[in-house]
Design a protein around this motif. Sequence first.
Motif, PDB file in Angstrom:
ATOM      1  N   GLY A 171       0.836  -1.194   0.000  1.00  6.96           N
ATOM      2  CA  GLY A 171       0.000   0.000   0.000  1.00  6.96           C
ATOM      3  C   GLY A 171       0.870   1.242   0.000  1.00  6.96           C
ATOM      4  O   GLY A 171       2.103   1.137   0.030  1.00  6.96           O
ATOM      5  N   PRO A 172       0.307   2.418  -0.032  1.00  5.27           N
ATOM      6  CA  PRO A 172      -1.144   2.672  -0.082  1.00  5.27           C
ATOM      7  C   PRO A 172      -1.724   2.550  -1.490  1.00  5.27           C
ATOM      8  O   PRO A 172      -1.039   2.783  -2.467  1.00  5.27           O
ATOM      9  CB  PRO A 172      -1.239   4.114   0.412  1.00  5.27           C
ATOM     10  N   TYR A 173      -3.018   2.200  -1.512  1.00  2.00           N
ATOM     11  CA  TYR A 173      -3.836   2.245  -2.718  1.00  2.00           C
ATOM     12  C   TYR A 173      -4.857   3.352  -2.502  1.00  2.00           C
ATOM     13  O   TYR A 173      -5.465   3.435  -1.437  1.00  2.00           O
ATOM     14  CB  TYR A 173      -4.528   0.901  -2.957  1.00  2.00           C
ATOM     15  N   TYR A 174      -5.056   4.175  -3.504  1.00  2.00           N
ATOM     16  CA  TYR A 174      -5.814   5.412  -3.324  1.00  2.00           C
ATOM     17  C   TYR A 174      -7.240   5.281  -3.852  1.00  2.00           C
ATOM     18  O   TYR A 174      -7.446   4.974  -5.033  1.00  2.00           O
ATOM     19  CB  TYR A 174      -5.096   6.565  -4.025  1.00  2.00           C
ATOM     20  N   GLU A 211       1.369  11.167   0.587  1.00  5.69           N
ATOM     21  CA  GLU A 211       2.477  10.426  -0.017  1.00  5.69           C
ATOM     22  C   GLU A 211       2.619   9.043   0.622  1.00  5.69           C
ATOM     23  O   GLU A 211       2.221   8.835   1.774  1.00  5.69           O
ATOM     24  CB  GLU A 211       3.779  11.198   0.181  1.00  5.69           C
ATOM     25  N   PRO A 212       3.214   8.101  -0.104  1.00  2.00           N
ATOM     26  CA  PRO A 212       3.507   6.790   0.500  1.00  2.00           C
ATOM     27  C   PRO A 212       4.419   6.958   1.713  1.00  2.00           C
ATOM     28  O   PRO A 212       5.336   7.786   1.714  1.00  2.00           O
ATOM     29  CB  PRO A 212       4.219   6.033  -0.632  1.00  2.00           C
ATOM     30  N   ASP A 213       4.145   6.197   2.752  1.00  2.27           N
ATOM     31  CA  ASP A 213       4.893   6.327   4.008  1.00  2.27           C
ATOM     32  C   ASP A 213       5.621   5.039   4.386  1.00  2.27           C
ATOM     33  O   ASP A 213       5.943   4.827   5.560  1.00  2.27           O
ATOM     34  CB  ASP A 213       3.944   6.733   5.138  1.00  2.27           C
ATOM     35  N   GLU A 219       8.315   1.743  -4.856  1.00  3.42           N
ATOM     36  CA  GLU A 219       8.267   2.397  -6.168  1.00  3.42           C
ATOM     37  C   GLU A 219       6.892   2.263  -6.806  1.00  3.42           C
ATOM     38  O   GLU A 219       6.369   3.219  -7.400  1.00  3.42           O
ATOM     39  CB  GLU A 219       9.327   1.802  -7.093  1.00  3.42           C
ATOM     40  N   LYS A 220       6.281   1.105  -6.653  1.00  4.10           N
ATOM     41  CA  LYS A 220       4.926   0.903  -7.192  1.00  4.10           C
ATOM     42  C   LYS A 220       3.929   1.805  -6.461  1.00  4.10           C
ATOM     43  O   LYS A 220       3.003   2.348  -7.071  1.00  4.10           O
ATOM     44  CB  LYS A 220       4.528  -0.568  -7.057  1.00  4.10           C
ATOM     45  N   ALA A 221       4.132   1.983  -5.154  1.00  2.00           N
ATOM     46  CA  ALA A 221       3.265   2.883  -4.389  1.00  2.00           C
ATOM     47  C   ALA A 221       3.441   4.318  -4.866  1.00  2.00           C
ATOM     48  O   ALA A 221       2.472   5.082  -4.951  1.00  2.00           O
ATOM     49  CB  ALA A 221       3.568   2.763  -2.897  1.00  2.00           C
ATOM     50  N   LYS A 255       1.536   9.143  -7.879  1.00  2.00           N
ATOM     51  CA  LYS A 255       1.595  10.084  -9.007  1.00  2.00           C
ATOM     52  C   LYS A 255       0.301  10.053  -9.812  1.00  2.00           C
ATOM     53  O   LYS A 255      -0.231  11.102 -10.214  1.00  2.00           O
ATOM     54  CB  LYS A 255       2.781   9.736  -9.909  1.00  2.00           C
ATOM     55  N   GLU A 256      -0.228   8.860 -10.029  1.00  2.00           N
ATOM     56  CA  GLU A 256      -1.492   8.735 -10.755  1.00  2.00           C
ATOM     57  C   GLU A 256      -2.632   9.388  -9.978  1.00  2.00           C
ATOM     58  O   GLU A 256      -3.508  10.040 -10.558  1.00  2.00           O
ATOM     59  CB  GLU A 256      -1.798   7.255 -11.011  1.00  2.00           C
ATOM     60  N   ALA A 257      -2.616   9.209  -8.637  1.00  2.00           N
ATOM     61  CA  ALA A 257      -3.654   9.819  -7.801  1.00  2.00           C
ATOM     62  C   ALA A 257      -3.589  11.341  -7.877  1.00  2.00           C
ATOM     63  O   ALA A 257      -4.625  12.016  -7.947  1.00  2.00           O
ATOM     64  CB  ALA A 257      -3.500   9.355  -6.355  1.00  2.00           C
ATOM     65  N   LEU A 258      -2.382  11.898  -7.870  1.00  2.00           N
ATOM     66  CA  LEU A 258      -2.233  13.350  -7.977  1.00  2.00           C
ATOM     67  C   LEU A 258      -2.757  13.872  -9.314  1.00  2.00           C
ATOM     68  O   LEU A 258      -3.361  14.949  -9.390  1.00  2.00           O
ATOM     69  CB  LEU A 258      -0.765  13.740  -7.805  1.00  2.00           C
ATOM     70  N   GLU A 259      -2.515  13.110 -10.377  1.00  2.00           N
ATOM     71  CA  GLU A 259      -3.001  13.518 -11.696  1.00  2.00           C
ATOM     72  C   GLU A 259      -4.528  13.522 -11.755  1.00  2.00           C
ATOM     73  O   GLU A 259      -5.136  14.392 -12.390  1.00  2.00           O
ATOM     74  CB  GLU A 259      -2.433  12.586 -12.767  1.00  2.00           C
TER      75      GLU A 259
END
Length: 397
Positions: free
Chosen positions: A90-93, A199-201, A255-257, A262-266
């Motif tokens: 995770g995280p998944y958004y 952000e991922p933590d 890295e996958k998180a 980045k996709e969530a921000l877009e």
Amino acid sequence: MFFTFLNKEKADCLDISTIIKFSPREVLYYYYDSKIIIPWEGYWKIKELAAASEKAENSSKEWLELFEQELNAAADLSSLNDSEFIDSIGPYYYLTSNTRFYFDKSLRNPVDMVSSENLASITALATILPLNNEIQAHCKIKKAKRKAAKSKDELLKDINLCLTSLREIERLNKQINYWEKILEQRYFLREREDLFPAEPDNLPQKPEKPVETEASDNVLPFSRLLSRQKKQHNLDLNHYNHEIKVYFIRYREYEKACDRYKEALENWPEYHKLFLDNCLNDIKQAEEKLNSARQNRQTYSEVIQKSMVHSAYQDIRTLELFKYYLKTGRANELQDCMNIFEEERNWTEIKASQERIENTIHFLQSANPDTHFADEHINLFLNHFHEKTKDLAKAGV
């Protein structure tokens, strides 16, 4: 903030029972702009339930659709099942509520998890019940101020109305507190200017490579010592190689998180408006519920204010005693109830005082064996005290 009602410091991990009995919509209502931890076995449990059930008898299919389609976590969850080096992903958004999902294989204390019973106790606070039917009928008929009791039945009815009102006020106070917290949190979210996905933590910590110890120049290079140092260095190096392997595996998950972040921000500008609209709808609903609860509380308060019973005796315990006196025939009117109550309260205070004196005497006797001479005077005082209380009882005080 809602989970203060459960006396839990943290309430971010859902028990499997919660996932089965509550839909994602019901759960996410309490997790705006926060995170949820899903037990790894919980995912496989709902996958099993969704496959076994053709009808939507529970929320398993909704959760499965959320995890596998909305969050696109199916492949990662399968990998988590097979990995011995990864305990959590995770995280998944989920941007509709700006909620971050984590899936965790770690064992947790059930006390720290949100069970279906926990969530049910919170959601119960959301339902504002209409006014009690008996109270509604009473309010229509009786609009005058407090009147003296005409009969025992009228007094009993008045006491029952007071008891009902007091219990309803106690329940409404909790519900008002609940809706005030909803409003506080939703208003806070709407007014935030820095509201973005977090952000991922879960950045893993890179292990440090062991350094081989060099022999000092002024010390003879004893072969046995060097051999022992080399052997220890090899062990440390083997451990480091294992740790660096685990680090790279976990860093790949990080890295996958980051890619998901980045996709969530877009996508956030599109979902931000939807999120604020949801907050606004929640605020409107909360204000309606809050106004209804406050109006009901005011009505119950007016019933108590117009009661025949004096305000000094308007608590649940005392009114239950009055009701008991009337039903058992110990009292026939309100004055009788108050007299009996005061008499019993005085007796309770006298007995408590007597016990304190006796406990103090017992302590003094145990502490000092040389106080035997004083015991006679103390016993005389106690006998005099007992005689006095008997005389008071006979006098009806």
